[in-house]
Enzyme design. Sequence first.
Site, PDB file in Angstrom:
ATOM      1  N   GLU A  50       0.836  -1.201   0.000  1.00 57.04           N
ATOM      2  CA  GLU A  50       0.000   0.000   0.000  1.00 57.04           C
ATOM      3  C   GLU A  50       0.873   1.254   0.000  1.00 57.04           C
ATOM      4  OE1 GLU A  50      -1.301   1.717   3.535  1.00 57.04           O
ATOM      5  OE2 GLU A  50      -0.926  -0.049   4.787  1.00 57.04           O
ATOM      6  N   LYS A 111      -6.196  10.304   0.500  1.00 63.71           N
ATOM      7  CA  LYS A 111      -6.214   8.948   1.055  1.00 63.71           C
ATOM      8  C   LYS A 111      -7.415   8.240   0.438  1.00 63.71           C
ATOM      9  CE  LYS A 111      -6.204   6.593   5.559  1.00 63.71           C
ATOM     10  NZ  LYS A 111      -6.279   6.813   7.028  1.00 63.71           N
ATOM     11  N   VAL A 131      -5.502  -0.051   2.788  1.00 60.55           N
ATOM     12  CA  VAL A 131      -5.548  -1.511   2.743  1.00 60.55           C
ATOM     13  C   VAL A 131      -6.684  -1.984   1.840  1.00 60.55           C
ATOM     14  CG1 VAL A 131      -6.053  -3.583   4.106  1.00 60.55           C
ATOM     15  CG2 VAL A 131      -4.401  -1.902   4.954  1.00 60.55           C
ATOM     16  N   ASP A 163     -18.024   3.755  13.683  1.00 58.94           N
ATOM     17  CA  ASP A 163     -16.776   3.920  12.941  1.00 58.94           C
ATOM     18  C   ASP A 163     -16.086   2.576  12.804  1.00 58.94           C
ATOM     19  OD1 ASP A 163     -14.557   4.869  11.692  1.00 58.94           O
ATOM     20  OD2 ASP A 163     -14.024   6.357  13.210  1.00 58.94           O
ATOM     21  N   SER A 165     -13.561   0.409   9.861  1.00 57.67           N
ATOM     22  CA  SER A 165     -12.780   0.530   8.635  1.00 57.67           C
ATOM     23  C   SER A 165     -13.372  -0.307   7.507  1.00 57.67           C
ATOM     24  CB  SER A 165     -11.339   0.080   8.890  1.00 57.67           C
ATOM     25  OG  SER A 165     -10.616   0.046   7.684  1.00 57.67           O
ATOM     26  N   ALA A 166     -13.298   0.263   6.295  1.00 61.17           N
ATOM     27  CA  ALA A 166     -13.711  -0.480   5.098  1.00 61.17           C
ATOM     28  C   ALA A 166     -12.764  -1.627   4.790  1.00 61.17           C
ATOM     29  CB  ALA A 166     -13.781   0.465   3.906  1.00 61.17           C
ATOM     30  N   ASP A 167     -11.600  -1.670   5.465  1.00 59.04           N
ATOM     31  CA  ASP A 167     -10.671  -2.786   5.261  1.00 59.04           C
ATOM     32  C   ASP A 167     -11.359  -4.118   5.484  1.00 59.04           C
ATOM     33  OD1 ASP A 167      -8.823  -0.760   4.984  1.00 59.04           O
ATOM     34  OD2 ASP A 167      -7.661  -1.270   6.777  1.00 59.04           O
ATOM     35  N   LYS A 184      -4.244  -1.888  14.020  1.00 59.97           N
ATOM     36  CA  LYS A 184      -3.627  -0.738  14.656  1.00 59.97           C
ATOM     37  C   LYS A 184      -4.038  -0.648  16.123  1.00 59.97           C
ATOM     38  CE  LYS A 184      -3.124   1.824  10.365  1.00 59.97           C
ATOM     39  NZ  LYS A 184      -3.609   0.786   9.445  1.00 59.97           N
TER      40      LYS A 184
END
Length: 329
Positions: A50, A111, A131, A163, A165-167, A184
């Site tokens: 990435e 981003k 990612v 909230d 992540s779309a990961d 993370k």
Amino acid sequence: MGVVGRDHRALHDDRVQPATSPAPGPSARAVLSPEVSDALRSGRPVVALESTLLAHGLPRPDNRAAADEVEAAVRAGGAVPATIAVLDGVPHVGLSAEQVDRVCADPGLAKLGVRDLPVAAALRLSGATTVSSTALLAAAAGIGVFATGGLGGVHRQSAETFDESADLTALSRTSLAVVCAGVKSILDVPATLERLESLSVTVVGYRTTTFPGFYVADSGSTVDWAVQDPEEAAAVLAARRGLSPGAVVVANPLPAEEQLDPVLHDRVIADALAAADAAGVRGKAVTPFVLDHLHRASDGATLAVNVRLVLRNAELAGRVAAALAALSR
């Protein structure tokens, strides 16, 4: 590499182009560097990388040196590196030195997650891939292994903020192995593992059932399965591909002697999250804000650990990619 027979050729012919012939007008089709294109055509191992780490995760000018080091680590593992970014609306799989310079030097680089790719393509914008978007573009190009630092996931207070992540959903739809150091540290790790289970993403520890906590070797959570070598990791991905779409997360912890001091880790994470909340930082702006705070509050210790874990993941990913290529042959 990693896509057998006609599937690999179809992906390569229909969704990507040689580096010398980008499509006219707005397009989400990817341009492969000559080295990456040649490696895929000949069945040699390739590892996707990435670019958000370079543009938003590491400070300048350290990010430029780290870019070369990460690609060198992939080569040391036996594979060709393919750093991915979007430049002037065109996804690039494998960057030239000049393109890496651009990604590392531009403070205004966007981003880009999966949802942002069509906007960037239509408006001819440039951005670093997260990612989720890296996984999508890598899988479309026929790349079977992806190395990163840590995944996104479910944020703390997600019950109030929603909230996430779309990961996570991206990995449930893309068939590749992702070598990482867990998720993370700023995230809700148990909730993230629950979501990965709900999305049927396969998670294995590398030589451990302890799930790593990015900067630290132990997040406090465990996983059910472990693989002992790159060949086993490659075999799990090959078996997964035979069952259903979805990624295999290979969680690769730092050795205890290389991790951030756990007491320092807990303190600076708490301070960083409090600072983000006080500043009203939300959404995708949280991660770069917190990483910058961590770097400053730890006197650079988190940066050193971050680079170290990414290099370890890149080398292991190279070895997994080599094992996957051997299986395909």
